[in-house]
Design a protein around this motif. Structure first.
Motif, PDB file in Angstrom:
ATOM      1  N   GLU A  16      28.408 -11.719 -10.536  1.00  0.00           N
ATOM      2  CA  GLU A  16      27.443 -11.025  -9.678  1.00  0.00           C
ATOM      3  C   GLU A  16      27.667 -11.323  -8.195  1.00  0.00           C
ATOM      4  O   GLU A  16      27.426 -10.461  -7.353  1.00  0.00           O
ATOM      5  CB  GLU A  16      26.014 -11.378 -10.085  1.00  0.00           C
ATOM      6  CG  GLU A  16      25.618 -10.830 -11.448  1.00  0.00           C
ATOM      7  CD  GLU A  16      25.677  -9.311 -11.551  1.00  0.00           C
ATOM      8  OE1 GLU A  16      25.546  -8.611 -10.529  1.00  0.00           O
ATOM      9  OE2 GLU A  16      25.854  -8.810 -12.674  1.00  0.00           O
ATOM     10  N   GLN A  17      28.141 -12.508  -7.870  1.00  0.00           N
ATOM     11  CA  GLN A  17      28.331 -12.870  -6.465  1.00  0.00           C
ATOM     12  C   GLN A  17      29.700 -12.487  -5.920  1.00  0.00           C
ATOM     13  O   GLN A  17      29.820 -12.194  -4.728  1.00  0.00           O
ATOM     14  CB  GLN A  17      28.102 -14.370  -6.274  1.00  0.00           C
ATOM     15  CG  GLN A  17      26.666 -14.773  -6.431  1.00  0.00           C
ATOM     16  CD  GLN A  17      26.446 -16.259  -6.182  1.00  0.00           C
ATOM     17  OE1 GLN A  17      27.378 -17.022  -5.950  1.00  0.00           O
ATOM     18  NE2 GLN A  17      25.199 -16.674  -6.236  1.00  0.00           N
ATOM     19  N   LYS A  18      30.714 -12.518  -6.759  1.00  0.00           N
ATOM     20  CA  LYS A  18      32.080 -12.310  -6.265  1.00  0.00           C
ATOM     21  C   LYS A  18      32.731 -11.006  -6.723  1.00  0.00           C
ATOM     22  O   LYS A  18      33.439 -10.372  -5.951  1.00  0.00           O
ATOM     23  CB  LYS A  18      32.987 -13.474  -6.716  1.00  0.00           C
ATOM     24  CG  LYS A  18      32.515 -14.840  -6.300  1.00  0.00           C
ATOM     25  CD  LYS A  18      32.678 -15.048  -4.828  1.00  0.00           C
ATOM     26  CE  LYS A  18      32.284 -16.477  -4.461  1.00  0.00           C
ATOM     27  NZ  LYS A  18      32.414 -16.724  -3.045  1.00  0.00           N
ATOM     28  N   ILE A  19      32.525 -10.628  -7.964  1.00  0.00           N
ATOM     29  CA  ILE A  19      33.253  -9.489  -8.516  1.00  0.00           C
ATOM     30  C   ILE A  19      32.512  -8.168  -8.341  1.00  0.00           C
ATOM     31  O   ILE A  19      33.073  -7.195  -7.836  1.00  0.00           O
ATOM     32  CB  ILE A  19      33.577  -9.715 -10.014  1.00  0.00           C
ATOM     33  CG1 ILE A  19      34.296 -11.039 -10.227  1.00  0.00           C
ATOM     34  CG2 ILE A  19      34.366  -8.538 -10.576  1.00  0.00           C
ATOM     35  CD1 ILE A  19      35.605 -11.183  -9.497  1.00  0.00           C
ATOM     36  N   ARG A  20      31.239  -8.114  -8.752  1.00  0.00           N
ATOM     37  CA  ARG A  20      30.504  -6.852  -8.643  1.00  0.00           C
ATOM     38  C   ARG A  20      30.487  -6.311  -7.213  1.00  0.00           C
ATOM     39  O   ARG A  20      30.686  -5.097  -7.016  1.00  0.00           O
ATOM     40  CB  ARG A  20      29.087  -6.967  -9.195  1.00  0.00           C
ATOM     41  CG  ARG A  20      28.392  -5.589  -9.226  1.00  0.00           C
ATOM     42  CD  ARG A  20      26.976  -5.620  -9.755  1.00  0.00           C
ATOM     43  NE  ARG A  20      26.830  -6.183 -11.058  1.00  0.00           N
ATOM     44  CZ  ARG A  20      27.008  -5.521 -12.205  1.00  0.00           C
ATOM     45  NH1 ARG A  20      27.355  -4.257 -12.188  1.00  0.00           N
ATOM     46  NH2 ARG A  20      26.832  -6.131 -13.361  1.00  0.00           N
ATOM     47  N   PRO A  21      30.269  -7.141  -6.176  1.00  0.00           N
ATOM     48  CA  PRO A  21      30.295  -6.573  -4.820  1.00  0.00           C
ATOM     49  C   PRO A  21      31.635  -5.933  -4.459  1.00  0.00           C
ATOM     50  O   PRO A  21      31.661  -4.886  -3.805  1.00  0.00           O
ATOM     51  CB  PRO A  21      29.993  -7.780  -3.926  1.00  0.00           C
ATOM     52  CG  PRO A  21      29.238  -8.722  -4.807  1.00  0.00           C
ATOM     53  CD  PRO A  21      29.837  -8.543  -6.171  1.00  0.00           C
ATOM     54  N   LEU A  22      32.743  -6.528  -4.897  1.00  0.00           N
ATOM     55  CA  LEU A  22      34.055  -5.924  -4.633  1.00  0.00           C
ATOM     56  C   LEU A  22      34.201  -4.588  -5.354  1.00  0.00           C
ATOM     57  O   LEU A  22      34.708  -3.619  -4.784  1.00  0.00           O
ATOM     58  CB  LEU A  22      35.172  -6.862  -5.099  1.00  0.00           C
ATOM     59  CG  LEU A  22      35.492  -8.034  -4.203  1.00  0.00           C
ATOM     60  CD1 LEU A  22      36.502  -8.954  -4.869  1.00  0.00           C
ATOM     61  CD2 LEU A  22      36.016  -7.563  -2.866  1.00  0.00           C
ATOM     62  N   LEU A  23      33.774  -4.546  -6.605  1.00  0.00           N
ATOM     63  CA  LEU A  23      33.837  -3.295  -7.352  1.00  0.00           C
ATOM     64  C   LEU A  23      32.954  -2.230  -6.706  1.00  0.00           C
ATOM     65  O   LEU A  23      33.371  -1.078  -6.549  1.00  0.00           O
ATOM     66  CB  LEU A  23      33.419  -3.513  -8.805  1.00  0.00           C
ATOM     67  CG  LEU A  23      34.344  -4.372  -9.661  1.00  0.00           C
ATOM     68  CD1 LEU A  23      33.701  -4.653 -11.015  1.00  0.00           C
ATOM     69  CD2 LEU A  23      35.702  -3.726  -9.825  1.00  0.00           C
ATOM     70  N   ALA A  24      31.742  -2.614  -6.335  1.00  0.00           N
ATOM     71  CA  ALA A  24      30.819  -1.659  -5.724  1.00  0.00           C
ATOM     72  C   ALA A  24      31.376  -1.112  -4.413  1.00  0.00           C
ATOM     73  O   ALA A  24      31.300   0.094  -4.151  1.00  0.00           O
ATOM     74  CB  ALA A  24      29.461  -2.315  -5.494  1.00  0.00           C
ATOM     75  N   ASN A  26      34.602  -1.089  -3.353  1.00  0.00           N
ATOM     76  CA  ASN A  26      35.933  -0.506  -3.376  1.00  0.00           C
ATOM     77  C   ASN A  26      36.234   0.447  -4.526  1.00  0.00           C
ATOM     78  O   ASN A  26      37.228   1.164  -4.474  1.00  0.00           O
ATOM     79  CB  ASN A  26      36.980  -1.631  -3.410  1.00  0.00           C
ATOM     80  CG  ASN A  26      36.930  -2.479  -2.173  1.00  0.00           C
ATOM     81  OD1 ASN A  26      37.363  -2.062  -1.117  1.00  0.00           O
ATOM     82  ND2 ASN A  26      36.375  -3.666  -2.299  1.00  0.00           N
ATOM     83  N   CYS A  27      35.404   0.441  -5.562  1.00  0.00           N
ATOM     84  CA  CYS A  27      35.758   1.199  -6.765  1.00  0.00           C
ATOM     85  C   CYS A  27      34.719   2.228  -7.210  1.00  0.00           C
ATOM     86  O   CYS A  27      35.074   3.253  -7.777  1.00  0.00           O
ATOM     87  CB  CYS A  27      36.017   0.237  -7.934  1.00  0.00           C
ATOM     88  SG  CYS A  27      37.207  -1.063  -7.578  1.00  0.00           S
ATOM     89  N   GLN A  81      48.140   1.504  -8.147  1.00  0.00           N
ATOM     90  CA  GLN A  81      47.698   0.682  -7.021  1.00  0.00           C
ATOM     91  C   GLN A  81      46.319   1.134  -6.579  1.00  0.00           C
ATOM     92  O   GLN A  81      46.135   2.252  -6.153  1.00  0.00           O
ATOM     93  CB  GLN A  81      48.694   0.776  -5.867  1.00  0.00           C
ATOM     94  CG  GLN A  81      50.053   0.239  -6.243  1.00  0.00           C
ATOM     95  CD  GLN A  81      51.056   0.308  -5.112  1.00  0.00           C
ATOM     96  OE1 GLN A  81      50.893   1.032  -4.143  1.00  0.00           O
ATOM     97  NE2 GLN A  81      52.112  -0.467  -5.230  1.00  0.00           N
ATOM     98  N   MET A  82      45.368   0.229  -6.706  1.00  0.00           N
ATOM     99  CA  MET A  82      43.985   0.526  -6.342  1.00  0.00           C
ATOM    100  C   MET A  82      43.409  -0.627  -5.538  1.00  0.00           C
ATOM    101  O   MET A  82      43.739  -1.772  -5.789  1.00  0.00           O
ATOM    102  CB  MET A  82      43.125   0.720  -7.596  1.00  0.00           C
ATOM    103  CG  MET A  82      43.448   1.944  -8.403  1.00  0.00           C
ATOM    104  SD  MET A  82      42.917   3.389  -7.488  1.00  0.00           S
ATOM    105  CE  MET A  82      44.030   4.610  -8.117  1.00  0.00           C
ATOM    106  N   PRO A  83      42.552  -0.370  -4.601  1.00  0.00           N
ATOM    107  CA  PRO A  83      42.147   0.964  -4.158  1.00  0.00           C
ATOM    108  C   PRO A  83      43.289   1.653  -3.419  1.00  0.00           C
ATOM    109  O   PRO A  83      44.148   0.987  -2.832  1.00  0.00           O
ATOM    110  CB  PRO A  83      40.957   0.694  -3.236  1.00  0.00           C
ATOM    111  CG  PRO A  83      41.112  -0.705  -2.778  1.00  0.00           C
ATOM    112  CD  PRO A  83      41.856  -1.427  -3.856  1.00  0.00           C
ATOM    113  N   PRO A  84      43.297   2.977  -3.446  1.00  0.00           N
ATOM    114  CA  PRO A  84      44.412   3.710  -2.852  1.00  0.00           C
ATOM    115  C   PRO A  84      44.527   3.532  -1.347  1.00  0.00           C
ATOM    116  O   PRO A  84      45.621   3.710  -0.794  1.00  0.00           O
ATOM    117  CB  PRO A  84      44.146   5.165  -3.231  1.00  0.00           C
ATOM    118  CG  PRO A  84      42.711   5.223  -3.571  1.00  0.00           C
ATOM    119  CD  PRO A  84      42.318   3.864  -4.061  1.00  0.00           C
TER     120      PRO A  84
END
Length: 91
Positions: A16-24, A26-27, A81-84
């Motif tokens: 919740e602190q490290k991964i979800r914010p990156l996904l939200a 950038n993805c 390669q993501m994000p593009p």
């Protein structure tokens, strides 16, 4: 096949602190329930990542090197390669 139980409180906190914010950040614009889910891939839930998209499951629990998500954000495959817009920082 290995079986995985529910995540520990520490694992949930890390996600919740490290991964979800990156996904939200950038993805989710392309890969969420709110979008058309490019390549039929949603990254907004664990079950959706396990189900994967047109290339197969996005994650491989217990085997990060086999995870398409890790390969994509690591820019290790020129065709995936993501994000593009550019590689995420190593941090």
């Amino acid at each position: 096949m290995l079986a995985y139980g529910a995540p520990t409180p520490e694992e949930l906190e890390f996600f919740e602190q490290k991964i979800r914010p990156l996904l939200a950040e950038n993805c989710y614009t392309c890969h969420s329930a709110e979008t058309m889910a490019a390549a039929d891939l949603r990254l907004d839930s664990g079950p959706a990542m396990l189900a994967g998209g047109s290339r197969g499951p996005a994650i491989a629990p217990g085997d990060p090197a086999a995870s398409l998500l890790i390969q994509a954000v690591g820019y290790t495959d020129p065709d995936l390669q993501m994000p593009p817009a550019g590689k995420l920082s190593d941090d």
